[in-house]
Design an enzyme around this catalytic site. Structure first.
Site, PDB file in Angstrom:
ATOM      1  N   CYS A   1       0.742  -1.252   0.119  1.00 18.31           N
ATOM      2  CA  CYS A   1       0.111  -0.077  -0.022  1.00 18.31           C
ATOM      3  C   CYS A   1       0.984   1.230   0.063  1.00 18.31           C
ATOM      4  O   CYS A   1       1.613   1.433  -0.954  1.00 18.31           O
ATOM      5  CB  CYS A   1      -0.911  -0.066   0.991  1.00 18.31           C
ATOM      6  SG  CYS A   1      -2.284   1.046   1.069  1.00 18.31           S
TER       7      CYS A   1
ATOM      8  N   HIS B   1      -3.786  -5.199   0.288  1.00 20.27           N
ATOM      9  CA  HIS B   1      -3.070  -5.587   1.566  1.00 20.27           C
ATOM     10  C   HIS B   1      -3.552  -7.204   1.689  1.00 20.27           C
ATOM     11  O   HIS B   1      -4.467  -7.785   1.877  1.00 20.27           O
ATOM     12  CB  HIS B   1      -4.230  -5.207   2.764  1.00 20.27           C
ATOM     13  CG  HIS B   1      -3.937  -3.561   3.087  1.00 20.27           C
ATOM     14  ND1 HIS B   1      -2.940  -3.295   3.926  1.00 20.27           N
ATOM     15  CD2 HIS B   1      -4.570  -2.803   2.556  1.00 20.27           C
ATOM     16  CE1 HIS B   1      -3.046  -1.804   3.885  1.00 20.27           C
ATOM     17  NE2 HIS B   1      -3.915  -1.529   3.017  1.00 20.27           N
TER      18      HIS B   1
ATOM     19  N   GLU C   1      -2.395  -9.101   3.681  1.00 19.67           N
ATOM     20  CA  GLU C   1      -2.214  -9.676   5.220  1.00 19.67           C
ATOM     21  C   GLU C   1      -3.603  -9.729   5.626  1.00 19.67           C
ATOM     22  O   GLU C   1      -3.735 -10.701   6.441  1.00 19.67           O
ATOM     23  CB  GLU C   1      -1.611  -8.876   6.011  1.00 19.67           C
ATOM     24  CG  GLU C   1      -2.022  -7.383   6.225  1.00 19.67           C
ATOM     25  CD  GLU C   1      -1.589  -6.393   5.243  1.00 19.67           C
ATOM     26  OE1 GLU C   1      -1.841  -5.121   5.572  1.00 19.67           O
ATOM     27  OE2 GLU C   1      -1.273  -6.677   4.194  1.00 19.67           O
TER      28      GLU C   1
END
Length: 507
Positions: free
Chosen positions: A79, A167, A169
């Site tokens: 990001c 993202h 994660e």
């Protein structure tokens, strides 16, 4: 030498989640403020630049010198990290016409790229950005796009540097774990050897070297963190460890006796201190929650200090500090936000050095290490319990009678969860004694007694929580049991608030 990934934190709400995902790959990683890259690079196999609440175009945007990182280690920008790499290399980052928040479909531009191995075409990724990379430098190769963001993923040609504007994660990114594993294992070359067993071996060896023949004192709470810390230290230094378990009169039902028995069976050297009367006396008439916390904290320090002073030649204080405490004690600029010492003030007061054997572990990792150490599930699987104990679950002033009522009500609730196989499906549960009294009827007599609230939540880390959807039949049964068996209670309610806006505890 332990292999590690360094995560440089630019203030993203997801930074800890990146670390958790990497740890799940049996790979050690550390979160550091964006401008604190370690001078000693021993063991570093890769670097990740996190997201950020800033735009790279903001005057106050966080800047980092990458000269000693790029080209030396595999590098992944996520990001803001991806946008920053583009920005400092001459690309253009601008506010998007279509801001992406939420789910998007990632389409390959180069499925042979090592970051994209086994990432499915058109898999869902999670976006959370208002800016986009609208122009990339000539050396950037596009490896992934979404319908609205052309440069969703790229590689800098000629080096092992990648950036993604989504993202990976978060759980909503379907193949995010695959992408991160491609980076950590496939690109950085992690051997995935960081396991609970290896952590125990290296930590015990390090503790023996650090402590030598010195004596250590540890405050036990009966919770997961202090228990695992105690067993690790006991494994390292044996009888040189003395544990002190203080009964402040605000523990759960018969917890003092039960915990002492459990610790005795584990071979720990534990001193139990019955200090109930001291705490009840100090708390008498106090209703302000913060004052109650401070009185309990000071009382614990005083009692613990008195007991520790009876021991000879103690040089170290052990604490069950865990990794989120360490991370949250520093801002991304390195300034202290809050202290997480479990017994704040003791090292200075007692002139002791501090040892924290769990400071590298997340909560779930502490539990895995505990299981590897052979600690029983009844201790390892315990719900979190507030440091001030039942004091923050008794609204208003504290009396011995109120503690009795709450201990008994809480006991029937928790035992009911256990008996009905619900305990492990709930992250945290407990009863609250409200200051409300209500009219009831028992037999042919009118009653005017206390209202108890039951609280059960599901959460990952306690930062957010949703109330647990316990079966109505169970709630009816446990409510009936509390009212029938706990003298002084004639009404039970169930708290269905989520955090936020509510908190888990009532005070």
């Amino acid at each position: 030498m332990v292999e590690k990934i360094i995560i440089l934190d630019f203030g993203s709400q997801y930074t800890q989640l990146i670390a958790r995902r990497i740890r799940e790959m049996n790979t050690y990683c550390e979160i550091l403020p964006y401008n604190k890259f370690p001078h000693n690079d021993e063991g570093i196999i890769g670097v990740i630049l996190s997201g950020s609440p800033y735009s790279v175009n903001d005057p106050q945007a966080l800047q980092i010198e990458l000269t000693n990182i790029r080209g030396k280690y595999p590098l992944l920008g996520i990001c803001y990290g991806a946008q920053y790499l583009a920005h400092v290399n001459g690309g253009r980052v601008a506010s998007s016409n279509t801001r992406e928040y939420g789910k998007a479909q990632l389409m390959w531009r180069d499925e042979a790229d090592p970051l994209m191995k086994d990432v499915r075409n058109e898999s869902i990724v999670w976006m959370s950005h208002g800016d986009s990379i609208v122009e990339t430098p000539a050396c950037f190769k596009n490896v992934g796009s979404t319908a609205d963001v052309k440069n969703a993923a790229y590689r800098i040609e000629g080096e092992q540097t990648w950036g993604v504007q989504f993202h990976p994660e978060v759980v909503h990114s379907e193949d995010g774990a695959t992408l991160l594993k491609n980076f950590v294992v496939g690109i950085c070359g992690s051997s995935q050897a960081w396991t609970p067993a290896s952590y125990i071996d290296t930590t015990v060896a390090a503790l023996r070297e650090q402590l030598g023949d010195d004596k250590v004192v540890l405050a036990l709470s009966g919770g997961v963190d202090s228990t695992v810390a105690a067993v690790l230290l006991n494994k390292a230094i044996g009888s040189n460890l003395t544990c002190i378990f203080v009964d402040n009169g605000l523990l759960r039902y018969k917890e003092f006796e039960t915990v002492l028995a459990n610790y005795g069976n584990m071979g720990l050297n534990v001193i139990g201190v019955d200090a109930k009367e001291h705490f009840y006396r100090e708390l008498a008439g106090v209703t302000d929650p913060e004052k109650k916390r401070k009185i309990i904290g000071k009382g614990f320090i005083d009692i613990f200090d008195q007991e520790a002073q009876k021991l000879k030649d103690v040089k170290w204080l052990a604490q069950g500090t865990i990794y989120p405490d360490v991370i949250e004690s520093l801002s991304i600029t390195g300034m202290v936000i809050k202290s997480h010492h479990n017994v704040g003030g003791l090292p200075e007061k007692m002139n002791l050095k501090l040892v924290e054997p769990l400071r590298l572990l997340f909560k779930d990792e502490v539990r895995r290490v505990g299981r590897e150490l052979g600690i029983s599930q009844s201790l390892i699987g315990r719900h979190p319990f507030p440091g001030p104990g039942l004091a923050v679950r008794i609204l208003g002033d504290i009396t011995e009678e109120k503690v009795r009522i709450l201990q008994e009500a809480d006991h029937y609730f928790i035992q009911g969860l256990i008996d009905n196989d619900l305990y492990d499906k709930v992250w945290q549960a407990g009863a609250i004694l409200t200051p409300i009294r209500s009219v009831g009827v028992m037999g042919d007599e009118r009653t005017y007694e206390s209202v108890v609230a039951l609280r059960a939540v599901n959460s990952v880390d306690g930062m957010t929580a949703t109330y647990s959807h316990l079966p109505h039949e169970f709630l009816a049964k446990v409510s009936n049991e509390i009212i029938n068996k706990v003298r002084g209670v004639n009404r039970v309610v169930y708290d269905i608030s989520s955090k936020p806006p509510a908190t888990i505890e009532w005070e």
